[in-house]
Scaffold this motif. Structure first.
Motif, PDB file in Angstrom:
ATOM      1  N   ALA A  49     -74.851 -61.632 -51.588  1.00 61.89           N
ATOM      2  CA  ALA A  49     -75.670 -60.392 -50.146  1.00 61.89           C
ATOM      3  C   ALA A  49     -77.184 -60.691 -51.342  1.00 61.89           C
ATOM      4  O   ALA A  49     -76.694 -60.029 -52.831  1.00 61.89           O
ATOM      5  N   GLU A  53     -79.201 -56.686 -48.101  1.00 60.65           N
ATOM      6  CA  GLU A  53     -78.375 -56.542 -46.934  1.00 60.65           C
ATOM      7  C   GLU A  53     -77.514 -55.705 -47.927  1.00 60.65           C
ATOM      8  O   GLU A  53     -75.889 -55.198 -47.330  1.00 60.65           O
ATOM      9  N   LYS A  54     -77.072 -55.405 -49.266  1.00 64.09           N
ATOM     10  CA  LYS A  54     -76.045 -54.325 -50.020  1.00 64.09           C
ATOM     11  C   LYS A  54     -75.771 -53.372 -49.256  1.00 64.09           C
ATOM     12  O   LYS A  54     -74.479 -53.014 -48.398  1.00 64.09           O
TER      13      LYS A  54
END
Length: 205
Positions: A49, A53-54
Motif C-alpha cells: 500500500a 492507504e496505510k
C-alpha cells in the motif's frame, strides 16, 4: 451364502472399518480462523500500500486484532464452562471416586528418623529469641499529640452539621418516622440531658 452377503454389505457400507471421529470445531474457532486469514491478507496488502492507504489499513488491522482477542477470550470461557460442567457431573455421580482422582492415590511413607532426632532437629527456632532488643535510633518516633482526644458527647452544632448532609427524602423506619427526625430527637434528648446534668452539678447542695 448368508455370510458372504453379510460380508459384502459390511464392506460396502464400511461397518467393519474403524471410523475416525473428527473433533468438532466451535463457532468461535471458525470465526477466529477466518479473522486470522483476513489479517494475513491485510498484512500483505499493507506492504504494497501507499502512504495514503496505510492509516486506513492500520485501523482495520487494529479492529481485526481486537475482534480476535475477544473471540479467543469467549472461547476460553466456553471451554472453562464445559470443563466445570463435566467436573460437576462427575462429582455428583460419584463424589468418592472424584476425590480419589483429585487427591491421588494413598501413599504410605515410613519415618526413618528416631523420636530423639526429630525433637533435637530445630528448624523454626531462634536461640536469641528471649534476648531483649536495644533501642534503634533509625526508628521513626512520632511527635506527641498537641490536641487532646475528645471523648465527650457530640455537640449540637456537630449534630446539625451531620443532619444537613443527610438526604431529606430518607425512607421512614418501621415506626413510620423518617431517619432525620429520629436523629434530631435523639440529639435533642442527649443535649437536654447533658444540660440538666451540668445544671445539677452547678446548683449548691
Amino acid at each position: 451364502m448368508c455370510n458372504a452377503q453379510g460380508n459384502l454389505v459390511s464392506q460396502r457400507k464400511g461397518w467393519g472399518r474403524s471410523q475416525t471421529t473428527v473433533p468438532k470445531i466451535s463457532r468461535h474457532q471458525k470465526e477466529i480462523a477466518i479473522q486470522r486469514g483476513d489479517l494475513q491478507r491485510l498484512k500483505k496488502a499493507f506492504r504494497k500500500a501507499t502512504e495514503v492507504e496505510k492509516p486506513a489499513l492500520t485501523e482495520i488491522r487494529d479492529n481485526l486484532r481486537e475482534r480476535i482477542k475477544f473471540l479467543r477470550r469467549a472461547e476460553c470461557h466456553r471451554r472453562d464452562r464445559k470443563r466445570q460442567t463435566k467436573e460437576r457431573v462427575d462429582f455428583t455421580k460419584n463424589p468418592f471416586e472424584y476425590l480419589s482422582k483429585l487427591l491421588g492415590d494413598k501413599r504410605s511413607e515410613e519415618l526413618k528418623a528416631t523420636k530423639e532426632q526429630v525433637e533435637e532437629h530445630q528448624v523454626h527456632s531462634d536461640p536469641r529469641r528471649e534476648d531483649s532488643l536495644e533501642e534503634m535510633e533509625e526508628l521513626i518516633k512520632p511527635a506527641e499529640p498537641t490536641i487532646p482526644f475528645g471523648a465527650e458527647e457530640p455537640s449540637w452544632q456537630e449534630v446539625k452539621h451531620v443532619l444537613k448532609k443527610a438526604r431529606g427524602k430518607s425512607a421512614p423506619g418501621p415506626n413510620g418516622i423518617p431517619y432525620s427526625v429520629q436523629v434530631l430527637r435523639k440529639a435533642q434528648t442527649t443535649t437536654l440531658e447533658a444540660t440538666e446534668g451540668s445544671m445539677e452539678e452547678e446548683l449548691p447542695r
